[in-house]
Design an enzyme around this catalytic site. Structure first.
Site, PDB file in Angstrom:
ATOM      1  N   PRO A 101      58.245 -37.202  53.314  1.00  0.00           N
ATOM      2  CA  PRO A 101      59.375 -37.258  52.876  1.00  0.00           C
ATOM      3  C   PRO A 101      59.667 -38.636  52.146  1.00  0.00           C
ATOM      4  CG  PRO A 101      59.529 -36.503  55.328  1.00  0.00           C
ATOM      5  CD  PRO A 101      58.167 -37.156  55.136  1.00  0.00           C
ATOM      6  N   GLU A 128      55.893 -37.921  64.876  1.00  0.00           N
ATOM      7  CA  GLU A 128      57.192 -38.559  64.507  1.00  0.00           C
ATOM      8  C   GLU A 128      56.670 -39.486  63.181  1.00  0.00           C
ATOM      9  OE1 GLU A 128      58.983 -36.357  65.981  1.00  0.00           O
ATOM     10  OE2 GLU A 128      58.002 -37.637  67.619  1.00  0.00           O
ATOM     11  N   ARG A 166      46.015 -23.971  40.846  1.00  0.00           N
ATOM     12  CA  ARG A 166      46.504 -23.033  39.436  1.00  0.00           C
ATOM     13  C   ARG A 166      46.205 -24.041  38.073  1.00  0.00           C
ATOM     14  NH1 ARG A 166      49.519 -18.909  40.544  1.00  0.00           N
ATOM     15  NH2 ARG A 166      50.668 -19.377  38.728  1.00  0.00           N
ATOM     16  N   ASP A 181      53.825 -19.428  33.812  1.00  0.00           N
ATOM     17  CA  ASP A 181      55.315 -19.463  34.097  1.00  0.00           C
ATOM     18  C   ASP A 181      55.939 -20.495  33.389  1.00  0.00           C
ATOM     19  OD1 ASP A 181      53.548 -20.649  36.027  1.00  0.00           O
ATOM     20  OD2 ASP A 181      53.727 -18.666  37.247  1.00  0.00           O
TER      21      ASP A 181
HETATM   22  C1  9WO Z   1      60.319 -36.593  62.378  1.00  0.00           C
HETATM   23  C2  9WO Z   1      61.482 -36.788  63.089  1.00  0.00           C
HETATM   24  C3  9WO Z   1      62.118 -36.669  64.362  1.00  0.00           C
HETATM   25  C4  9WO Z   1      63.421 -37.200  64.095  1.00  0.00           C
HETATM   26  C5  9WO Z   1      64.125 -38.110  63.033  1.00  0.00           C
HETATM   27  C6  9WO Z   1      63.373 -38.100  61.910  1.00  0.00           C
HETATM   28  C7  9WO Z   1      62.156 -37.498  62.093  1.00  0.00           C
HETATM   29  N1  9WO Z   1      61.225 -37.706  60.924  1.00  0.00           N
HETATM   30  C8  9WO Z   1      60.144 -37.120  61.285  1.00  0.00           C
HETATM   31  C9  9WO Z   1      58.995 -36.981  60.505  1.00  0.00           C
HETATM   32  O1  9WO Z   1      59.105 -37.431  59.387  1.00  0.00           O
HETATM   33  N2  9WO Z   1      57.933 -36.559  60.794  1.00  0.00           N
HETATM   34  C10 9WO Z   1      56.784 -36.214  60.094  1.00  0.00           C
HETATM   35  C11 9WO Z   1      56.265 -34.900  60.250  1.00  0.00           C
HETATM   36  C12 9WO Z   1      55.815 -37.320  60.219  1.00  0.00           C
HETATM   37  C13 9WO Z   1      54.878 -36.993  59.172  1.00  0.00           C
HETATM   38  C14 9WO Z   1      54.333 -35.472  58.952  1.00  0.00           C
HETATM   39  N3  9WO Z   1      55.467 -34.799  59.253  1.00  0.00           N
HETATM   40  C15 9WO Z   1      56.123 -34.077  57.928  1.00  0.00           C
HETATM   41  C16 9WO Z   1      55.625 -34.458  56.545  1.00  0.00           C
HETATM   42  N4  9WO Z   1      57.241 -33.729  57.730  1.00  0.00           N
HETATM   43  N5  9WO Z   1      57.662 -33.263  56.567  1.00  0.00           N
HETATM   44  C17 9WO Z   1      56.764 -33.642  55.879  1.00  0.00           C
HETATM   45  C18 9WO Z   1      56.791 -33.583  54.314  1.00  0.00           C
HETATM   46  C19 9WO Z   1      55.705 -33.994  53.509  1.00  0.00           C
HETATM   47  C20 9WO Z   1      55.798 -33.826  52.355  1.00  0.00           C
HETATM   48  N6  9WO Z   1      56.958 -33.312  51.783  1.00  0.00           N
HETATM   49  C21 9WO Z   1      57.995 -33.216  52.245  1.00  0.00           C
HETATM   50  C22 9WO Z   1      57.920 -32.956  53.901  1.00  0.00           C
END
Ligand code: 9WO
Length: 260
Positions: A101, A128, A166, A181
């Site tokens: 993220p 995490e 794609r 699209d």
């Molecule tokens: C877990 C967490 C728990 C409590 C508060 C904050 C927190 N953040 C995370 C977190 O970012 N966990 C990640 C889970 C660790 C790396 C992989 N994970 C992940 C990647 N979740 N979401 C993504 C992601 C990747 C690309 N685009 C959107 C979401």
């Protein structure tokens, strides 16, 4: 016949079985079985040396949850590089991408740019997060697929692989490519209809039954313009509309204003 270039994806993941979702189904599955895409997974768990095959550790500084350790991740990434090089990749063509993220938001134009690369290593994190020193020393780019937290990076890695696949030449059939699209033009897609002609009292727009292909094409373009204006006006700002499109959008807006 000239053979199209292959795109190779090597994913570092604790859950390699999840990737059957793209290698075994649909357009991405066909791209893999036709050899247009090569997909391999490397599991950091196989690069541990303790009895419990430990891949995570407690966070320095305390707090809940666990962090992926750098050792197994780095060893798996090195194995991913060796796999790519054994498949004929040039060492300096390999990009290491971490899905998180915190990454740069992925959109259509960044997907177009990424699809020109030949060899990607995708890092799917769990827990995490991963040790920051792995990002510093091994990761070239960090990408996000949207502003939400998931349970791991596997689904984002699959989203990225699907979107890039794609775009590769030869992957979509003629009909699918012709339809390419919405986002190719920078606009949202127009509405689609199939049988029956009437459902729940709603008729298919008569223009689509007219057989007048010029009028149909203009109507679809107008719907794309109108919906983009209504739903995602910020997308219109990065498009230069020609005089035909401007006129179609204006007519749509007049009609829409009359509706209120
Ligand atoms: C877990 C967490 C728990 C409590 C508060 C904050 C927190 N953040 C995370 C977190 O970012 N966990 C990640 C889970 C660790 C790396 C992989 N994970 C992940 C990647 N979740 N979401 C993504 C992601 C990747 C690309 N685009 C959107 C979401």
């Amino acid at each position: 016949m000239a053979t199209p270039p292959v795109m190779r994806f090597c994913v570092v993941t604790l859950f390699p079985e999840m990737f059957a979702a793209i290698s075994g189904y649909g357009i991405t599955g066909r791209a893999v079985s036709r050899g247009l895409v090569e997909l391999n997974c490397i599991n950091p768990r196989e690069f541990t040396d303790d009895r419990h095959q430990t891949v995570d550790g407690r966070p320095y500084g305390g707090g809940p949850g666990m962090v992926m350790m750098i050792g197994p991740l780095a060893a798996a990434t090195a194995a991913a590089k060796r796999w790519l090089i054994a498949r004929n990749a040039e060492a300096d063509s390999i990009r290491v991408i971490y899905l998180s993220p915190q990454g740069k938001p992925l959109n259509h134009s960044s997907a177009v740019q990424l699809s020109k690369l030949e060899n990607l290593i995708l890092i799917a994190g769990r827990y995490e997060g991963i040790d920051e020193r792995f990002i510093e020393t091994e990761v070239d780019e960090e990408w996000s697929i949207g502003d939400y937290v998931l349970s791991g990076g596997e689904l984002p890695a699959m989203v990225m692989i699907d979107a890039l696949t794609r775009m590769l030449p030869g992957v979509l059939g003629d009909a699918e490519s012709a339809m390419q699209d919405s986002f190719v033009s920078g606009l949202l897609d127009c509405p689609h209809y199939t049988r029956p002609e009437e459902y729940a009292g709603i008729r298919v727009p008569s223009v689509l039954l007219s057989g007048d292909h010029k009028r149909i094409e203009r109507w679809r373009l107008q719907q794309s313009l109108g919906r983009t204006w209504e739903r995602r006006p910020e997308l219109l700002k990065s498009i230069q509309l020609d005089s035909t499109s401007s006129a179609l959008l204006q007519a749509y807006q007049v009609e829409h204003e009359a509706e209120q």
